[in-house]
Design a protein around this motif. Structure first.
Motif, short mmCIF file in Angstrom:
data_model
loop_
_atom_site.label_atom_id
_atom_site.label_comp_id
_atom_site.label_asym_id
_atom_site.label_seq_id
_atom_site.Cartn_x
_atom_site.Cartn_y
_atom_site.Cartn_z
N THR A 176 -7.19 0.95 -3.44
CA THR A 176 -5.79 1.91 -3.52
C THR A 176 -4.67 0.78 -3.58
OG1 THR A 176 -5.82 2.45 -1.32
CG2 THR A 176 -7.47 3.49 -2.27
N HIS A 218 -0.27 4.39 0.14
CA HIS A 218 -0.08 5.27 1.35
C HIS A 218 -0.01 4.92 2.77
CE1 HIS A 218 -3.01 7.21 -1.31
NE2 HIS A 218 -4.11 5.90 -1.68
N GLN A 255 -8.59 6.16 7.08
CA GLN A 255 -8.55 4.88 5.68
C GLN A 255 -7.06 4.25 6.22
OE1 GLN A 255 -9.55 6.71 2.20
NE2 GLN A 255 -11.24 5.65 2.77
N ARG A 275 -13.65 -3.79 0.37
CA ARG A 275 -14.33 -3.18 1.87
C ARG A 275 -14.79 -3.27 3.13
NH1 ARG A 275 -18.11 0.72 -1.69
NH2 ARG A 275 -17.39 -0.49 -3.65
N PRO A 282 -9.87 0.59 5.22
CA PRO A 282 -9.43 0.85 5.24
C PRO A 282 -10.13 0.27 3.27
CG PRO A 282 -8.72 -0.32 6.11
CD PRO A 282 -10.01 -0.11 6.79
N PRO A 283 -9.87 0.89 1.97
CA PRO A 283 -9.84 0.21 1.16
C PRO A 283 -9.21 -0.87 -0.03
CG PRO A 283 -9.61 2.93 0.49
CD PRO A 283 -9.25 2.49 1.65
N SER A 316 0.56 -0.69 0.19
CA SER A 316 -0.02 0.03 0.03
C SER A 316 1.27 1.25 0.31
CB SER A 316 -0.78 0.26 1.06
OG SER A 316 -1.07 1.26 1.58
N GLY A 360 -6.03 3.77 3.31
CA GLY A 360 -6.09 4.67 2.40
C GLY A 360 -5.89 5.99 2.53
#
Length: 427
Positions: free
Chosen positions: A331, A141, A368, A314, A327-328, A139, A363
């Motif tokens: 992404t 992010h 997120q 999701r 958190p998605p 991730s 996210g």
């Protein structure tokens, strides 16, 4: 009033026939009624068998296969998912097609109904024997947040290699546990920057990592890399995963070889493995690539254009019943296919039961973030919860992760939850 038939699900149930995740369960009373010929203490001795979730029930898949004369009964009448995982993609599709018919075709109802057990009455087990365990750091992010936190003066929060390859580490397969298993607070060395010497004791910065785990079915040959196009030939399905992390132990030990004792004490996974076929409607393109990728990782090529590597999952993270993050998964920068390919590009082979994690899913917004180290910015900004403030986990805390994905025709596909309670250090 007549009893409701468990095959008649409420409209919109996320565990309907469009889903059918696999697990391993023991019916009530199995410990006193072991399988014939089973060895004492074995999986079969406590009545373990392959199950498929349907609503709030679990179908005894082996018993159903035997009752309906299925050619796949030898794969389903097992105390583990291993034989089914090893059978390969064509068999996975055939078995899924058969299971769907068993729970939807009216002619099968009278046979199948007695083989459905209420989830509240069964014991769920780790559904497969974990072979190797690898965890990634996929991730952008999450990686950027940690970079800003620990390298504030660096010109960029990401390390120079991050956009060129999926970073990962090999974990400890023997400490992967099924949802509901207590997590004992780990003990080890830690050293704060201001300390002159390390100290030994229980971790004071015990954290969570909201992740998605991918389960390998069909093995590969040693010395032969697995290309991006073969992802679905080898990966059976996915599940939620919590990569518990002792941040203080990790910070002291990780230079120069990376995570070790700060990660290896426990990894929790869901009791239910969702087959990839159940998630076809949730497939999405990954985030735009901002660096050119080497050919073996390039997923923009025409040969893989019809296999979008991302999944729209999701995730919801709760601490003691209070939602702290959502958190998605869509992404996540590096896809599961790229992770699998990179993991084998040096010739490393896959084994049935290999498990690899996505790394923490975060996210772009604070609500997120998929770990407490991000949510509290390493303890600087405590979470204000109805039962008190939290920076990191305290003994008795219960963490639960749930998730859903878009399904066919506007439905939802539910993922099995993963829950763990923090127990005090032993000894």
């Amino acid at each position: 009033m007549s009893e409701q038939n468990p095959l008649d699900l409420p409209e919109g149930d996320p565990f309907g026939p469009h889903n059918l995740p696999y697990g391993v369960f023991s019916p009530a009373g199995s410990a006193t009624d072991p399988a014939p010929g089973s060895a004492p203490g074995s999986a079969a001795a406590d009545g373990r068998r392959v199950g498929v979730r349907l609503g709030s029930y679990v179908l005894d898949a082996g018993a159903a296969g035997a009752a309906l004369g299925s050619p796949y009964v030898s794969l389903l009448a097992q105390p583990t998912l291993g034989p089914l995982l090893a059978a390969g993609r064509r068999t996975w599709s055939d078995v899924r097609r058969a299971l769907t018919a068993w729970v939807t075709v009216p002619a099968h109802r009278d046979v199948v109904r007695p083989l459905l057990h209420p989830l509240s009455d069964v014991t769920l087990h780790l559904p497969f024997e974990v072979a190797d365990y690898v965890d990634f750091y996929a991730s952008e992010h999450h990686a950027s947040n940690l970079g800003r936190m620990f390298r504030p003066d660096a010109p960029t929060p990401l390390t120079p290699n991050w956009k060129h390859l999926p970073i990962g580490y090999h974990g400890r397969s023997g400490t992967v546990v099924v949802s509901g298993t207590d997590v004992v607070r780990p003990t080890g060395q830690r050293k704060a920057p201001a300390d002159t010497a390390p100290v030994f004791g229980p971790s004071t910065k015990l954290d969570i990592e909201a992740e998605v785990g991918f389960v390998v079915g069909a093995p590969s040959t040693l010395g032969t890399p697995v290309p991006l196009t073969d992802f679905r030939e080898h990966v059976f399905g996915l599940c939620l995963l919590n990569d518990w992390s002792a941040r203080d132990l990790q910070a002291w030990e990780y230079v120069p070889l990376g995570p070790f004792l700060g990660k290896s004490f426990a990894t929790s996974v869901s009791a239910w493995i969702t087959p990839l076929e159940a998630l076809d409607a949730a497939r999405v393109a990954p985030p735009a690539r901002t660096e050119a990728l080497l050919p073996y990782l390039d997923d923009s090529a025409e040969s893989v254009a019809d296999e979008p590597g991302g999944y729209d999952l999701r995730i919801t993270v709760s601490l003691n019943g209070h939602v702290i993050s959502e958190p998605p998964f869509s992404t996540v920068y590096w896809t599961a296919a790229q992770q699998l390919t990179h993991m084998t590009v040096n010739g490393a082979s896959l084994r049935t039961g290999d498990l690899y994690g996505s790394g923490t899913v975060s996210g772009p917004s604070p609500d997120q973030f998929g770990s407490l180290i991000e949510l509290t910015w390493n303890g600087r900004d405590p979470l204000e919860l109805p039962d008190g403030k939290r920076t990191f986990l305290e003994d008795g805390d219960v963490v639960t992760m749930t998730a859903w994905a878009p399904g066919p025709g506007g439905s939802r596909v539910g993922l099995g939850e993963v829950t763990g309670r923090i127990a005090a250090t032993r000894g």
